[in-house]
Design a protein around this motif. Structure first.
Motif, PDB file in Angstrom:
ATOM      1  N   LEU A 131       0.749  -1.130  -0.096  1.00 39.08           N
ATOM      2  CA  LEU A 131      -0.016  -0.150  -0.215  1.00 39.08           C
ATOM      3  C   LEU A 131       0.911   1.182   0.019  1.00 39.08           C
ATOM      4  CD1 LEU A 131      -2.818  -0.711   2.654  1.00 39.08           C
ATOM      5  CD2 LEU A 131      -2.960  -0.899   0.074  1.00 39.08           C
ATOM      6  N   PRO A 132       1.399   1.729  -1.161  1.00 38.39           N
ATOM      7  CA  PRO A 132       2.142   3.091  -1.132  1.00 38.39           C
ATOM      8  C   PRO A 132       1.204   4.237  -1.337  1.00 38.39           C
ATOM      9  CG  PRO A 132       2.162   1.810  -3.545  1.00 38.39           C
ATOM     10  CD  PRO A 132       1.311   0.879  -2.373  1.00 38.39           C
ATOM     11  N   MET A 133       1.822   5.220  -0.813  1.00 34.83           N
ATOM     12  CA  MET A 133       0.825   6.488  -0.684  1.00 34.83           C
ATOM     13  C   MET A 133       1.809   7.768  -0.950  1.00 34.83           C
ATOM     14  SD  MET A 133      -0.270   6.613   3.316  1.00 34.83           S
ATOM     15  CE  MET A 133       0.794   5.588   4.286  1.00 34.83           C
ATOM     16  N   PRO A 134       1.421   8.646  -1.577  1.00 33.43           N
ATOM     17  CA  PRO A 134       2.291   9.627  -1.831  1.00 33.43           C
ATOM     18  C   PRO A 134       2.283  10.814  -0.694  1.00 33.43           C
ATOM     19  CG  PRO A 134       0.200  10.021  -3.145  1.00 33.43           C
ATOM     20  CD  PRO A 134       0.423   8.829  -2.490  1.00 33.43           C
ATOM     21  N   ILE A 135       3.098  10.913   0.107  1.00 39.50           N
ATOM     22  CA  ILE A 135       3.233  11.850   1.220  1.00 39.50           C
ATOM     23  C   ILE A 135       4.509  12.601   1.149  1.00 39.50           C
ATOM     24  CG2 ILE A 135       1.916  10.551   2.857  1.00 39.50           C
ATOM     25  CD1 ILE A 135       4.323   9.069   3.946  1.00 39.50           C
ATOM     26  N   PRO A 136       4.606  13.283   0.198  1.00 45.18           N
ATOM     27  CA  PRO A 136       5.898  14.115  -0.050  1.00 45.18           C
ATOM     28  C   PRO A 136       5.921  15.366   1.121  1.00 45.18           C
ATOM     29  CG  PRO A 136       4.390  14.768  -1.718  1.00 45.18           C
ATOM     30  CD  PRO A 136       3.881  13.622  -0.846  1.00 45.18           C
ATOM     31  N   THR A 137       5.029  16.057   1.452  1.00 44.00           N
ATOM     32  CA  THR A 137       4.972  16.730   2.812  1.00 44.00           C
ATOM     33  C   THR A 137       5.759  16.484   3.842  1.00 44.00           C
ATOM     34  OG1 THR A 137       3.266  17.957   1.471  1.00 44.00           O
ATOM     35  CG2 THR A 137       3.862  18.737   3.616  1.00 44.00           C
ATOM     36  N   ILE A 138       4.990  15.128   3.981  1.00 48.51           N
ATOM     37  CA  ILE A 138       5.540  14.678   5.427  1.00 48.51           C
ATOM     38  C   ILE A 138       7.248  14.253   5.232  1.00 48.51           C
ATOM     39  CG2 ILE A 138       5.522  12.666   7.069  1.00 48.51           C
ATOM     40  CD1 ILE A 138       3.119  14.641   7.516  1.00 48.51           C
ATOM     41  N   GLU A 139       7.551  13.594   4.322  1.00 44.44           N
ATOM     42  CA  GLU A 139       8.940  13.134   3.945  1.00 44.44           C
ATOM     43  C   GLU A 139       9.811  14.341   3.832  1.00 44.44           C
ATOM     44  OE1 GLU A 139       8.235   8.669   2.223  1.00 44.44           O
ATOM     45  OE2 GLU A 139       8.326  10.413   0.784  1.00 44.44           O
ATOM     46  N   THR A 140       9.566  15.501   3.180  1.00 39.44           N
ATOM     47  CA  THR A 140      10.351  16.450   3.032  1.00 39.44           C
ATOM     48  C   THR A 140      10.282  17.580   3.928  1.00 39.44           C
ATOM     49  OG1 THR A 140       9.636  16.551   0.627  1.00 39.44           O
ATOM     50  CG2 THR A 140      10.739  18.498   1.090  1.00 39.44           C
ATOM     51  N   LEU A 141       9.244  17.780   4.901  1.00 38.66           N
ATOM     52  CA  LEU A 141       9.211  18.937   5.844  1.00 38.66           C
ATOM     53  C   LEU A 141       9.053  18.189   7.116  1.00 38.66           C
ATOM     54  CD1 LEU A 141       6.989  21.667   3.972  1.00 38.66           C
ATOM     55  CD2 LEU A 141       9.407  21.404   4.224  1.00 38.66           C
ATOM     56  N   GLY A 142       8.274  16.950   7.426  1.00 34.29           N
ATOM     57  CA  GLY A 142       7.978  16.386   8.653  1.00 34.29           C
ATOM     58  C   GLY A 142       9.297  15.555   9.566  1.00 34.29           C
ATOM     59  N   GLY A 143      10.077  15.295   8.306  1.00 36.70           N
ATOM     60  CA  GLY A 143      11.506  14.452   8.916  1.00 36.70           C
ATOM     61  C   GLY A 143      11.031  13.029   9.150  1.00 36.70           C
ATOM     62  N   GLY A 144       9.819  12.513   8.400  1.00 33.63           N
ATOM     63  CA  GLY A 144       9.495  10.964   8.704  1.00 33.63           C
ATOM     64  C   GLY A 144       8.721  10.560   7.461  1.00 33.63           C
ATOM     65  N   SER A 145       8.100   9.337   7.622  1.00 30.29           N
ATOM     66  CA  SER A 145       7.409   8.693   6.468  1.00 30.29           C
ATOM     67  C   SER A 145       6.306   8.007   7.129  1.00 30.29           C
ATOM     68  CB  SER A 145       8.417   7.846   5.601  1.00 30.29           C
ATOM     69  OG  SER A 145       7.808   7.595   4.464  1.00 30.29           O
TER      70      SER A 145
END
Length: 188
Positions: free
Chosen positions: A159-173
């Motif tokens: 189950l992949p999901m696009p979460i670029p904001t979390i990965e770019t700005l949030g420091g996690g995935s």
């Protein structure tokens, strides 16, 4: 464990410790966020066997400690996704692999580059019907090769999901955004 903050010692459980709840192992990359003595105390209190090791990543040409184990490792029911390249000490790497194999896990190794795309930050979940899924970011999914995807798909749906904001700005995935809940449902 809050009192240990005054001694500058920490045990960040959500990302610092990867628990194999079935086999009672607690994998932990030691860092400023995971104190080895506190890990031992937690394991004794919760009836887990500690598996401490040191994990590193290359940043601007320097080997720096990985701050959370869930950045480089995902332990599921029948497999583990691990960035073995991040465990520089050969004995520690072999110990982690030995315990994973001993507990019946297929080791699916990822590269440091894949780790930087959050391929270690995944979580296997189960729905109410007992179907297993592996939740991951689209970035993690896109970094995996066909062989890795096939091996993972043997065990669960992906189950992949696009979460670029979390990965770019949030420091996690993906795993950082989820909580593991192991409480039994109350009957009403």
């Amino acid at each position: 464990y809050t009192g240990f903050e005054e001694e500058n010692r920490f045990l960040e459980g959500t990302g610092g410790i990867i628990l194999d709840r079935v086999n009672r192992y607690a994998y932990a990359a030691l860092s400023q966020r995971v104190d080895e003595a506190l890990l031992g105390r937690f394991c004794k209190e919760q009836n887990f066997i500690p598996v401490p090791f040191r994990a590193y990543q290359t940043v601007n040409g320097q080997r720096l400690p990985i701050y959370h184990t869930n950045v480089m490792m995902c332990v599921a029911t029948d497999y583990a996704v691990v960035c073995l390249d991040s465990i520089d000490d050969v004995e520690e790497r072999e110990q982690v692999c030995h315990i994973l194999r001993q507990t019946g896990k297929e080791i699916i190794a990822i590269s440091e580059e894949q780790m930087h795309h959050f391929a270690g930050n995944m979580l296997q979940v189960e729905n109410g019907k007992g179907t297993l899924f592996l939740v991951m970011s689209q970035s993690a999914y896109d970094s995996l090769d066909e062989g890795q995807l096939q091996r993972l798909s043997k065990y669960n749906a992906l189950l992949p999901m696009p979460i670029p904001t979390i990965e770019t700005l949030g420091g996690g995935s993906a795993r950082c955004m989820m909580a593991e809940i192991f409480l039994k449902k109350e009957k009403h």
